[in-house]
Design an enzyme around this catalytic site. Structure first.
Site, short mmCIF file in Angstrom:
data_model
loop_
_atom_site.label_atom_id
_atom_site.label_comp_id
_atom_site.label_asym_id
_atom_site.label_seq_id
_atom_site.Cartn_x
_atom_site.Cartn_y
_atom_site.Cartn_z
CE LYS A 116 -4.09 -2.03 2.21
NZ LYS A 116 -3.62 -3.41 2.26
CD GLU A 200 -4.11 5.88 4.16
OE1 GLU A 200 -3.56 5.80 3.06
OE2 GLU A 200 -5.27 5.50 4.39
CG HIS A 235 -11.64 -1.73 9.62
ND1 HIS A 235 -11.94 -0.40 9.43
CD2 HIS A 235 -11.09 -1.83 10.86
CE1 HIS A 235 -11.59 0.28 10.51
NE2 HIS A 235 -11.08 -0.57 11.39
NE ARG A 292 -8.02 -9.71 -3.47
CZ ARG A 292 -9.13 -9.22 -2.96
NH1 ARG A 292 -10.26 -9.41 -3.60
NH2 ARG A 292 -9.13 -8.53 -1.84
#
Length: 672
Positions: A116, A200, A235, A292
């Site tokens: 990421k 973040e 999440h 994917r």
């Protein structure tokens, strides 16, 4: 086009791929673990190969065995599905070296988007908007805490590798950062073999919107519009829909362009998803790219009329994309709900067990069920507890919502805890129905989604009694036909007649802490039922579809009653009730809650013991961490008290209900 492919996955996605391959005339090879020897994907495939033990690390994550199976069976390509090795660049390389086509993007694209942090750096150069945060390589806890302070709380700690909500925590205050970081890193290393994280800014009331992209080997790219995946727990996505409610054409075009730019920047080939965090004001930030096929791809298929697995196979075999951007259209609205073996009222703890009864709604042009299990199968502790994906389509969102509510009300499962009724409340709540969507919706609507235990409606007990009477009546009628003697004798008529009056039967049902006693007397055409002060004439008959057609006085209704041992599972009016059928002399006594100990809420592995034996702890203090279904769960102190002993050790596998901690509350200690 390929003649034979191997599917390096299991469950509903393996079954989904087999369905398209069979339609295209492509033979399929399944791989399976010791736990999946009788799994549905094994039963559906043309061939199947055992690749290892029950644990994924012994089977579905062992690239060498999967490639050996592909070569041995003559498979020309490997479809990785999602999860497991689907985003493993080394596996994609190994396939190429073995001369087997990897049905997915090039290894270089997987590597570029697999981290990421690296992906965000690349997107920044490409001009794709990013969420403010730290995406670098420095991982010292003190430095990351400093970055969190600079960004400003709340922040989100997120594993740099992987996804699915694992290794992810929201942190609202600096005092909580260190513990959340340790937990994220530990969960990330267990799930992905990499404890690298990024930090973040946590966007308040964000929407999670993703764009489906496709690229071919000729340099062509398209986006197949968006999916709104905002409704999540832990999440992880629960309900997805396409198109995103309220999406304006200009915003769709801007997000689509950003997604295609991201795919083009890494030379992407095949199906991919670019995920964005979107503000309520219309601004959006790149979050990650999943290299994917996504779990929620069916909603895109439903609104476009396309088969994305077919597109994957065609692109991987070297064909160009079937359609250009200007040829793609949105038709109607689709919603997907994930049916999980989990208990929403216990923090969505996963459930394992035997599927004694599994009856989904009828499939049609409006209703689709993608599943990897059937009635009689088991939900094991080794893999994700998904039972199925329920997908509905209609011409507009309101109509699709009505379809979803109806389909959920018809879905019946006995054998494991499940989230079907929770999903029914979710899609009916004001926020979801009104498209007021964000990732905190479940927490916002907590009061309406998590209901306190209610009293059993008397109608349910009456239906349960009717089912018992009908079952006994049918069994006795069958038995009487097997006896040849005295067929015409009035003594063989099983109508409850007695010389001095009709007989009366009683049934005791326990529900929670209460008992419900139902009396039944045979009358012409049925029974007279009594519960409390209420008396009602009743009848029931079993329909061809397995449902009961029930008549209670002037009311008629449809119900289903499934018997497992002494349990009677009643499905009525979109709700389910598990009753205990008690012997008439049963006093209703129940096991006393285990005094002085804390028991495991599920099977799992002990990850860490967090306090010392003898410690005096406050209510809510974390005592130990256990891992189950790839997620960490923390066991906390139920009250102020003393940790007398741990009955387990870090690394130990434990079963459901086993004692974990000897705990003495402050009141108990004072009394002693």
């Amino acid at each position: 086009m390929f003649q034979k492919i191997l599917i390096a996955n299991r469950g509903e996605i393996a079954c989904r791929i087999i369905k398209t391959a069979r339609r295209m005339g492509i033979a399929t090879v399944a791989v399976y673990s010791a736990a999946d020897a009788n799994a549905r994907h094994v039963r559906l495939a043309d061939e199947a190969v055992l690749i290892g033990g029950a644990e994924a690390r012994e089977s579905y994550l062992v690239a060498e065995r999967i490639l050996q199976a592909a070569i041995a069976t003559g498979a020309q390509a490997v479809h990785p599905g999602y999860g497991f090795l689907s985003e493993n660049a080394a596996f994609a390389d190994a396939c190429a070296q073995a001369g087997v086509v990897f049905i997915g993007p090039p290894a270089e694209a997987i590597r570029a988007m697999g981290s990421k942090s690296a992906a965000k750096a690349l997107m920044e150069k490409t001009g794709v908007p990013l969420t403010p945060g730290y995406h670098g390589d420095r991982q010292e806890p003190a430095f990351l805490a400093e970055q969190a302070g600079r960004i400003g709380y709340p922040v989100l700690i997120k594993a740099s590798a992987g996804g699915g909500g694992k290794g992810m925590r929201r942190v609202d205050a600096a005092a909580d950062f260190e513990a959340a970081l340790i937990s994220c890193q530990r969960e990330a290393i267990n799930a992905f073999g990499n404890d690298h994280v990024l930090v973040e800014k946590y966007v308040l009331k964000p929407r999670h919107i993703e764009i489906q992209v496709f690229g071919d080997t000729l340099g062509n790219y398209v986006y197949l519009f968006e999916r709104d995946c905002s409704v999540q727990r832990r999440h992880q996505k629960v309900v997805e829909e396409a198109p995103a409610p309220g999406m304006q054409p200009e915003r769709r075009a801007a997000m689509g362009k950003a997604a295609v730019d991201a795919a083009r920047a890494v030379g992407y080939v095949g199906a991919g998803t670019v995920e964005f965090i979107a503000n309520q004001d219309g601004s959006f930030y790149f979050m990650e790219m999943n290299t994917r096929l996504q779990v929620e791809h069916p909603v895109t298929e439903m609104i476009t009329g396309l088969d994305l697995v077919e597109w994957q196979l065609r692109v991987a075999s070297g064909e160009p994309l079937p359609l250009a951007q200007e040829q793609l259209r949105i038709s109607g609205h689709a919603i997907e709900a994930r049916i999980y073996a989990e208990d929403p009222d216990k923090g969505f703890l996963p459930s394992i067990g035997h599927l004694h009864h599994l009856s989904p709604p009828q499939a049609s042009e409006h209703v689709r069920i993608d599943t990897g299990v059937e009635q009689g199968d088991d939900i094991t502790p080794f893999y994700d507890p998904m039972i199925a994906k329920l997908i509905v389509w209609d011409h507009d969102r309101d109509s699709a919502l009505a379809r979803m509510r109806q389909a959920l009300s018809e879905y019946r499962i006995v054998g494991v805890a499940n989230n079907i009724e929770f999903l029914g409340r979710l899609v009916s709540c004001d926020s979801f129905a009104g498209a007021d969507l964000d990732t905190g919706l479940i927490e916002r609507e907590h009061a309406s989604l998590f209901l306190s235990a209610a009293a059993l409606p008397e109608t349910v007990a009456l239906v349960a009694a009717l089912a018992e009477l009908l079952r006994e009546s049918n069994a006795l009628a069958l038995a009487s036909t097997l006896v040849n003697a005295e067929r015409g004798s009035p003594w063989r008529v099983l109508d409850g007649w007695r010389l001095n009056g009709s007989s009366q039967r009683f049934f005791n049902f326990a529900y929670g802490e209460t008992q419900h006693r139902v009396g039944a007397t045979v009358v012409t055409g049925g029974w007279k039922l009594a519960i409390g002060e209420q008396q009602v004439l009743a009848s029931a008959r079993l329909q061809a579809d397995g449902q009961l057609a029930v008549q209670l006085g002037d009311r008629s209704m449809k119900a289903c009653v499934v018997a497992t041992g002494q349990r009677r599972h009643v499905f009525l009016a979109g709700h389910s009730y598990a009753l205990q059928c008690l012997p008439l002399l049963d006093t209703g006594g129940r096991a006393v809650e285990h005094a002085g100990g804390l028991r495991s809420p599920m099977p799992g592995k002990i990850v860490a013991l967090l306090v010392a034996v003898g410690s005096v702890v406050e209510e809510g203090t974390p005592l130990l961490v256990m891992e189950a279904m790839k997620m960490e769960h923390t066991i906390t102190a139920p009250a102020r008290g003393v940790v007398k002993a741990f009955c387990c050790a870090a690394g130990e596998q434990v079963t459901d209900g086993i004692e974990l901690v000897e705990f003495e509350t402050e009141v108990t200690a004072a009394a002693a």
